[in-house]
Design a protein around this motif. Structure first.
Motif, PDB file in Angstrom:
ATOM      1  N   LEU A 145       5.422   5.479   1.976  1.00  0.00           N
ATOM      2  CA  LEU A 145       4.995   6.807   1.540  1.00  0.00           C
ATOM      3  C   LEU A 145       5.366   6.976   0.072  1.00  0.00           C
ATOM      4  CD1 LEU A 145       5.973   9.113   4.541  1.00  0.00           C
ATOM      5  CD2 LEU A 145       3.695   8.277   3.922  1.00  0.00           C
ATOM      6  N   GLY A 146       4.402   7.392  -0.734  1.00  0.00           N
ATOM      7  CA  GLY A 146       4.650   7.576  -2.155  1.00  0.00           C
ATOM      8  C   GLY A 146       5.658   8.684  -2.396  1.00  0.00           C
ATOM      9  N   SER A 147       6.585   8.438  -3.333  1.00  0.00           N
ATOM     10  CA  SER A 147       7.630   9.425  -3.622  1.00  0.00           C
ATOM     11  C   SER A 147       7.843   9.508  -5.126  1.00  0.00           C
ATOM     12  CB  SER A 147       8.933   9.034  -2.923  1.00  0.00           C
ATOM     13  OG  SER A 147       9.952   9.969  -3.209  1.00  0.00           O
ATOM     14  N   PRO A 148       7.080  10.353  -5.818  1.00  0.00           N
ATOM     15  CA  PRO A 148       7.234  10.457  -7.268  1.00  0.00           C
ATOM     16  C   PRO A 148       8.591  10.997  -7.692  1.00  0.00           C
ATOM     17  CG  PRO A 148       5.847  12.232  -6.445  1.00  0.00           C
ATOM     18  CD  PRO A 148       6.055  11.280  -5.307  1.00  0.00           C
ATOM     19  N   LEU A 149       9.246  11.746  -6.803  1.00  0.00           N
ATOM     20  CA  LEU A 149      10.494  12.397  -7.192  1.00  0.00           C
ATOM     21  C   LEU A 149      11.681  11.449  -7.213  1.00  0.00           C
ATOM     22  CD1 LEU A 149      10.145  15.829  -5.358  1.00  0.00           C
ATOM     23  CD2 LEU A 149       9.434  15.176  -7.663  1.00  0.00           C
ATOM     24  N   GLN A 150      11.538  10.254  -6.652  1.00  0.00           N
ATOM     25  CA  GLN A 150      12.667   9.329  -6.669  1.00  0.00           C
ATOM     26  C   GLN A 150      12.952   8.811  -8.079  1.00  0.00           C
ATOM     27  OE1 GLN A 150      12.154   5.493  -4.750  1.00  0.00           O
ATOM     28  NE2 GLN A 150       9.935   5.610  -4.986  1.00  0.00           N
ATOM     29  N   HIS A 151      12.001   8.979  -8.982  1.00  0.00           N
ATOM     30  CA  HIS A 151      12.188   8.536 -10.365  1.00  0.00           C
ATOM     31  C   HIS A 151      12.425   9.722 -11.306  1.00  0.00           C
ATOM     32  CE1 HIS A 151      10.955   4.534  -9.138  1.00  0.00           C
ATOM     33  NE2 HIS A 151       9.885   5.050  -8.577  1.00  0.00           N
ATOM     34  N   MET A 152      12.705  10.887 -10.744  1.00  0.00           N
ATOM     35  CA  MET A 152      12.849  12.098 -11.545  1.00  0.00           C
ATOM     36  C   MET A 152      14.127  12.838 -11.175  1.00  0.00           C
ATOM     37  SD  MET A 152       8.972  13.637 -11.185  1.00  0.00           S
ATOM     38  CE  MET A 152       9.228  14.864 -12.469  1.00  0.00           C
TER      39      MET A 152
ATOM     40  N   SER B  51      10.652  18.425  -0.111  1.00  0.00           N
ATOM     41  CA  SER B  51      10.072  18.496   1.229  1.00  0.00           C
ATOM     42  C   SER B  51       8.554  18.354   1.209  1.00  0.00           C
ATOM     43  CB  SER B  51      10.445  19.826   1.895  1.00  0.00           C
ATOM     44  OG  SER B  51       9.813  20.920   1.244  1.00  0.00           O
ATOM     45  N   VAL B  52       7.953  18.371   0.025  1.00  0.00           N
ATOM     46  CA  VAL B  52       6.495  18.250  -0.083  1.00  0.00           C
ATOM     47  C   VAL B  52       6.126  17.034  -0.932  1.00  0.00           C
ATOM     48  CG1 VAL B  52       6.018  20.687   0.281  1.00  0.00           C
ATOM     49  CG2 VAL B  52       6.477  19.884  -2.031  1.00  0.00           C
ATOM     50  N   ASP B  53       6.936  15.980  -0.819  1.00  0.00           N
ATOM     51  CA  ASP B  53       6.728  14.770  -1.612  1.00  0.00           C
ATOM     52  C   ASP B  53       5.292  14.264  -1.552  1.00  0.00           C
ATOM     53  OD1 ASP B  53       8.411  13.597  -3.383  1.00  0.00           O
ATOM     54  OD2 ASP B  53       9.134  12.027  -2.053  1.00  0.00           O
ATOM     55  N   SER B  54       4.678  14.309  -0.374  1.00  0.00           N
ATOM     56  CA  SER B  54       3.342  13.748  -0.212  1.00  0.00           C
ATOM     57  C   SER B  54       2.268  14.574  -0.912  1.00  0.00           C
ATOM     58  CB  SER B  54       3.000  13.622   1.280  1.00  0.00           C
ATOM     59  OG  SER B  54       2.962  14.901   1.896  1.00  0.00           O
ATOM     60  N   ARG B  55       2.584  15.817  -1.267  1.00  0.00           N
ATOM     61  CA  ARG B  55       1.587  16.678  -1.910  1.00  0.00           C
ATOM     62  C   ARG B  55       1.852  16.897  -3.396  1.00  0.00           C
ATOM     63  NH1 ARG B  55       2.900  19.762   2.697  1.00  0.00           N
ATOM     64  NH2 ARG B  55       3.573  21.563   1.500  1.00  0.00           N
ATOM     65  N   ILE B  56       2.941  16.351  -3.897  1.00  0.00           N
ATOM     66  CA  ILE B  56       3.332  16.657  -5.269  1.00  0.00           C
ATOM     67  C   ILE B  56       2.962  15.561  -6.265  1.00  0.00           C
ATOM     68  CG2 ILE B  56       5.656  15.659  -5.354  1.00  0.00           C
ATOM     69  CD1 ILE B  56       6.610  18.325  -6.529  1.00  0.00           C
ATOM     70  N   ALA B  57       2.555  14.393  -5.744  1.00  0.00           N
ATOM     71  CA  ALA B  57       2.299  13.252  -6.635  1.00  0.00           C
ATOM     72  C   ALA B  57       1.217  13.551  -7.666  1.00  0.00           C
ATOM     73  CB  ALA B  57       1.912  12.029  -5.808  1.00  0.00           C
ATOM     74  N   LEU B  58       0.143  14.208  -7.248  1.00  0.00           N
ATOM     75  CA  LEU B  58      -0.957  14.439  -8.181  1.00  0.00           C
ATOM     76  C   LEU B  58      -0.596  15.410  -9.302  1.00  0.00           C
ATOM     77  CD1 LEU B  58      -3.751  13.900  -9.162  1.00  0.00           C
ATOM     78  CD2 LEU B  58      -4.660  15.381  -7.348  1.00  0.00           C
ATOM     79  N   PRO B  59      -0.069  16.610  -9.020  1.00  0.00           N
ATOM     80  CA  PRO B  59       0.285  17.490 -10.145  1.00  0.00           C
ATOM     81  C   PRO B  59       1.362  16.907 -11.052  1.00  0.00           C
ATOM     82  CG  PRO B  59       1.026  18.431  -8.054  1.00  0.00           C
ATOM     83  CD  PRO B  59       0.105  17.299  -7.722  1.00  0.00           C
ATOM     84  N   VAL B  60       2.310  16.156 -10.484  1.00  0.00           N
ATOM     85  CA  VAL B  60       3.318  15.508 -11.322  1.00  0.00           C
ATOM     86  C   VAL B  60       2.661  14.466 -12.225  1.00  0.00           C
ATOM     87  CG1 VAL B  60       5.242  13.864 -11.280  1.00  0.00           C
ATOM     88  CG2 VAL B  60       5.329  15.919  -9.872  1.00  0.00           C
ATOM     89  N   GLY B  61       1.756  13.668 -11.670  1.00  0.00           N
ATOM     90  CA  GLY B  61       1.060  12.671 -12.481  1.00  0.00           C
ATOM     91  C   GLY B  61       0.206  13.275 -13.561  1.00  0.00           C
ATOM     92  N   LEU B  62      -0.394  14.428 -13.286  1.00  0.00           N
ATOM     93  CA  LEU B  62      -1.180  15.113 -14.318  1.00  0.00           C
ATOM     94  C   LEU B  62      -0.275  15.588 -15.445  1.00  0.00           C
ATOM     95  CD1 LEU B  62      -3.573  17.131 -11.977  1.00  0.00           C
ATOM     96  CD2 LEU B  62      -4.239  15.274 -13.541  1.00  0.00           C
TER      97      LEU B  62
ATOM     98  N   LEU C 196       0.851  -1.186   0.000  1.00  0.00           N
ATOM     99  CA  LEU C 196       0.000   0.000   0.000  1.00  0.00           C
ATOM    100  C   LEU C 196       0.887   1.237   0.000  1.00  0.00           C
ATOM    101  CD1 LEU C 196      -3.254   0.386   2.050  1.00  0.00           C
ATOM    102  CD2 LEU C 196      -1.639   2.278   1.920  1.00  0.00           C
ATOM    103  N   VAL C 197       0.594   2.167  -0.883  1.00  0.00           N
ATOM    104  CA  VAL C 197       1.361   3.403  -1.013  1.00  0.00           C
ATOM    105  C   VAL C 197       0.480   4.571  -0.561  1.00  0.00           C
ATOM    106  CG1 VAL C 197       2.559   4.962  -2.595  1.00  0.00           C
ATOM    107  CG2 VAL C 197       2.706   2.476  -2.930  1.00  0.00           C
ATOM    108  N   LEU C 198       0.918   5.265   0.467  1.00  0.00           N
ATOM    109  CA  LEU C 198       0.191   6.422   0.999  1.00  0.00           C
ATOM    110  C   LEU C 198       0.722   7.713   0.398  1.00  0.00           C
ATOM    111  CD1 LEU C 198      -0.184   5.836   4.852  1.00  0.00           C
ATOM    112  CD2 LEU C 198      -2.018   5.844   3.158  1.00  0.00           C
ATOM    113  N   THR C 199      -0.188   8.623   0.071  1.00  0.00           N
ATOM    114  CA  THR C 199       0.215   9.947  -0.387  1.00  0.00           C
ATOM    115  C   THR C 199      -0.903  10.930  -0.052  1.00  0.00           C
ATOM    116  OG1 THR C 199       1.136  11.181  -2.270  1.00  0.00           O
ATOM    117  CG2 THR C 199      -0.718   9.731  -2.732  1.00  0.00           C
ATOM    118  N   GLY C 200      -0.668  12.213  -0.317  1.00  0.00           N
ATOM    119  CA  GLY C 200      -1.657  13.233   0.010  1.00  0.00           C
ATOM    120  C   GLY C 200      -1.239  14.035   1.226  1.00  0.00           C
ATOM    121  N   GLY C 201      -1.760  15.236   1.336  1.00  0.00           N
ATOM    122  CA  GLY C 201      -1.354  16.140   2.404  1.00  0.00           C
ATOM    123  C   GLY C 201      -1.640  15.638   3.799  1.00  0.00           C
TER     124      GLY C 201
END
Length: 351
Positions: free
Chosen positions: A316-323, A334-345, A290-295
């Motif tokens: 904890l989901g970390s989209p930036l580890q692949h970028m 520092s805002v990894d948990s809040r950045i997943a959605l705009p990055v995915g969009l 299970l991957v948790l993300t969100g503010g």
């Protein structure tokens, strides 16, 4: 070598957030993407309700501030939708090209929707295909969004001088940003806990297979603390993060702790119920992690509580580890948990 920059824009309940991502000539997947800019601006309570813009002028003003703060290179954006007025269902159809499938959706929708077809926007996300006794068939997710939900978000963007080029489902964006590397070969549950909406996406081998939206998030716990202690929302938010789940606290804060526990238990039970439904329907592909993300996931003790309740490993989901992260993106890590959605969009350039 030609490069493409895309801005993903998340219009959330408590804030608007945007991420500018650069892709190489082959687009997402062909080379490592680079995050160039990220910014967020808080929204006043009530401006966005249940994932839908209510106060257009307020949100438009915040978007103008966001562009001034972030210094984004374009006003063309990819936006997302995701609330309980977006319906996602499994659908199996005789195989045909995707464009042809989409033309048939209004006829399919008459049996799948509790609302009038002409009040919705329809799409189909193919996940697999097979051969049955009657011939080749396509399996996928049927998506129907109430037109007003999309229209209000688009109008807020246009009022701020922005041009929405793509309207995507938040669940699909989360899949693109968080399910990479080893997770592409596993069955993963993404749980994004926002201020008022929790999105659950179960992904098998990189393809979303189930999407659920729960009308509950971190602000519900804040409301409970405010009511229990008769204090302001700002102070309640601070106390919520101080108390957490399963930690020691001042006895005077016991009513607030009880409220946090009640809200968290209700939410986690709903998450567990969704996982149980998927496992029962798909016993051959049980959820592995299970991957948790969100503010709201930064609430102390929440991750351990979810892991204990679901009996799954939780990360904890970390989209930036692949970028790559450019200096111009500032302290985006520092805002990894809040950045997943705009990055995915932004990654939606591939769709």
């Amino acid at each position: 070598m030609a490069k493409t920059r895309v801005v993903g824009l998340d219009i959330g309940t408590s804030a608007v957030r945007a991420a500018e991502v650069e892709f190489g000539s082959g687009g997402p997947g062909a080379s490592r993407a680079t995050l160039h800019r990220f910014a967020e601006i808080a929204l006043p309570a009530g401006a966005v309700r249940d994932g839908e813009v209510v106060e257009t002028s307020t949100v438009a003003g915040a978007l103008k501030q966001l562009w001034q703060k972030g210094g984004f290179s374009t006003k063309k954006v990819h936006i997302g939708v995701g609330n309980q007025r977006v319906i996602v269902r499994d659908l199996e159809l005789p195989w045909m090209p995707l464009a042809a499938i989409r033309k048939t959706l209004p006829f399919q929708a008459q049996e799948l929707l509790p609302v009038a077809v002409d009040s919705t926007l329809l799409d189909f996300y193919p996940t697999s295909e097979s051969v049955s006794e009657t011939g080749r068939v396509a399996q996928g997710l049927f998506v129907a969004a109430v037109r007003e939900t999309v229209t209000q978000n688009v109008l807020a963007c246009e009022s701020a001088g922005l041009t929405p080029e793509v309207v995507d489902l938040n669940a699909f964006a989360l899949t693109r940003s968080l399910v990479q590397g080893d997770l592409m070969r596993r069955t993963v549950a993404i749980v994004e806990i926002g201020a008022r909406i929790t999105t659950i996406v179960i992904v098998v081998d990189g393809k979303p297979r189930l999407v659920r939206h729960l009308a509950q998030g971190g602000d519900n716990a804040t409301d409970g603390v405010a009511a229990a202690l008769k204090t302001t929302q700002v102070e309640a938010e601070r106390l919520k993060r101080e108390i957490g789940i399963g930690h020691g606290y001042n006895p005077e804060l016991a009513p607030a702790a009880d409220s946090i526990s009640h809200v968290s238990t209700t939410l986690v039970e709903a998450i567990r119920g969704t996982l149980g439904y998927f496992t029962q329907s798909n016993p051959q592909t049980p959820v592995e992690t299970l991957v948790l993300t969100g503010g709201a996931v930064m609430l102390p003790g929440l991750g351990q509580f979810v892991a204990s309740a679901t009996r799954l490993p939780v990360t904890l989901g970390s989209p930036l580890q692949h970028m790559e992260v450019a200096r111009s993106a500032g302290d985006a890590r520092s805002v990894d948990s809040r950045i997943a959605l705009p990055v995915g969009l932004a990654y939606g350039v591939a769709s």
